[in-house]
Design an enzyme around this catalytic site. Structure first.
Site, PDB file in Angstrom:
ATOM      1  N   CYS A 203       9.156  -3.153   8.049  1.00 34.83           N
ATOM      2  CA  CYS A 203       8.398  -4.186   7.332  1.00 34.83           C
ATOM      3  C   CYS A 203       7.909  -5.289   8.262  1.00 34.83           C
ATOM      4  O   CYS A 203       6.723  -5.667   8.253  1.00 34.83           O
ATOM      5  CB  CYS A 203       9.213  -4.758   6.179  1.00 34.83           C
ATOM      6  SG  CYS A 203      10.702  -5.693   6.635  1.00 34.83           S
ATOM      7  N   HIS A 256      13.205  -8.739   3.726  1.00 36.73           N
ATOM      8  CA  HIS A 256      11.940  -7.994   3.609  1.00 36.73           C
ATOM      9  C   HIS A 256      10.757  -8.944   3.691  1.00 36.73           C
ATOM     10  O   HIS A 256      10.848 -10.125   3.316  1.00 36.73           O
ATOM     11  CB  HIS A 256      11.907  -7.218   2.285  1.00 36.73           C
ATOM     12  CG  HIS A 256      10.776  -6.254   2.180  1.00 36.73           C
ATOM     13  ND1 HIS A 256      10.548  -5.268   3.110  1.00 36.73           N
ATOM     14  CD2 HIS A 256       9.781  -6.132   1.257  1.00 36.73           C
ATOM     15  CE1 HIS A 256       9.479  -4.570   2.757  1.00 36.73           C
ATOM     16  NE2 HIS A 256       8.990  -5.085   1.642  1.00 36.73           N
ATOM     17  N   HIS A 268       2.841  -3.823   2.094  1.00 39.05           N
ATOM     18  CA  HIS A 268       4.092  -3.853   2.862  1.00 39.05           C
ATOM     19  C   HIS A 268       4.544  -2.450   3.205  1.00 39.05           C
ATOM     20  O   HIS A 268       4.053  -1.462   2.657  1.00 39.05           O
ATOM     21  CB  HIS A 268       5.184  -4.585   2.073  1.00 39.05           C
ATOM     22  CG  HIS A 268       5.568  -3.929   0.771  1.00 39.05           C
ATOM     23  ND1 HIS A 268       6.867  -3.840   0.332  1.00 39.05           N
ATOM     24  CD2 HIS A 268       4.825  -3.340  -0.212  1.00 39.05           C
ATOM     25  CE1 HIS A 268       6.925  -3.243  -0.848  1.00 39.05           C
ATOM     26  NE2 HIS A 268       5.690  -2.929  -1.199  1.00 39.05           N
TER      27      HIS A 268
END
Length: 302
Positions: A203, A256, A268
């Site tokens: 990520c 994240h 993402h």
């Protein structure tokens, strides 16, 4: 401490050489067998979490701190982290590093050719072709209409298609809509823990390279990316802002990051087994784990 340069399309940064598995051996060779390594099972990919730290691309510098047998302990100076002020620390196979004095001088002097395609083929003088990743950068020798002549880290020359790279000391600062357009070209790319290349991103590695392409340097990991720039609440998000998610319903540790693209959606690289995609912020667990956004408008890490 010595500077060396990556001689593979990417080199994996390992936490501990003793943790490397048999399945990882194709990635350790020179030349590396990347496609073979990427055929890992889902279980093998999940097991990278406690083993790999990051990656560095072809031609990028590493600082060698010490050598132990076939391994080098290094820092990656382009990746900002509180773990080491010199750059992201870890271990790489020494055979995947090289040094050429002319390349070294040209790298520090610039300009560089920055790969903007997801992958590009460098035609080497030997006739071999080396496939390199998005955001690989190589010193420019000569710019032509169709091709760019570049120096390679091994000390040779190569040719890149002119339409697959930009030339400069760094990419120009791009508007948010350009970052979004660049990010969308990777939709469907499989997630790879610690990935920093177009062969697979995690990520924060995805956001690092997208912002790098837009002329902005951000830190390597999500938790540190959230510390810089201007903090933005959910109601005031704008396209191009980073969005962060944390445990304990958004109150705990950040785990994240993605990029807001407008109309309540973000792009993402979610997690192992789930490729790069676009999701609404109202989707769980993202809705309850959202903590804040961050707006980068330049190199706030300077």
């Amino acid at each position: 401490m010595q500077t060396r340069y990556v001689s593979e399309p990417f080199v994996n940064l390992w936490r501990d050489p003793g943790q490397v598995r048999d399945v990882d051996k194709p990635s350790l060779e020179h030349p590396a067998h990347i496609e073979s390594w990427l055929q890992m099972t889902l279980s093998d990919r999940l097991d990278l979490v406690d083993r790999m730290e990051s990656q560095s691309l072809y031609g990028e510098p590493v600082l060698v701190l010490e050598e132990q047998g076939p391994w080098s302990k290094v820092c990656l100076p382009g990746q900002i982290t509180p773990k080491d002020k010199r750059g992201y620390p870890g271990w790489v196979p020494s055979a995947q590093l090289t040094f050429d004095s002319d390349y070294h001088q040209r790298w520090n002097r610039g300009p560089l050719a920055w790969i903007t395609a997801s992958h590009a083929s460098v035609k080497l003088r030997s006739g071999e072709e080396k496939t390199v990743s998005f955001m690989t950068k190589l010193p420019v020798i000569e710019e032509g209409k169709q091709e760019i002549l570049v120096r390679t880290p091994e000390g040779g020359t190569g040719r890149l298609p002119s339409d697959q790279a930009i030339i400069g000391h760094k990419p120009e600062l791009a508007p948010p809509e350009d970052r979004i357009r660049i990010a969308k070209q990777f939709l469907g790319l499989p997630y790879l823990w610690a990935g920093m290349s177009a062969y697979g991103f995690d990520c924060s590695g995805f956001m690092f390279r997208i912002f790098e392409a837009g002329g902005i340097q951000i830190p390597r990991d999500a938790g540190i990316q959230a510390r810089y720039g201007k903090r933005i609440d959910r109601q005031h998000l704008a396209p191009g802002d980073l969005v962060f998610f944390a445990y304990e319903q958004g109150q705990g540790a950040i785990h994240h990051v993605g990029m807001y693209i407008g109309d309540g959606f973000f792009i993402h690289s979610p997690r192992t087994g789930h490729p790069i995609r676009i999701d609404p912020l109202t989707t769980e667990p993202y809705h309850r784990e959202f903590c804040w956004g961050t707006r980068y408008q330049g190199d706030e890490t300077d």
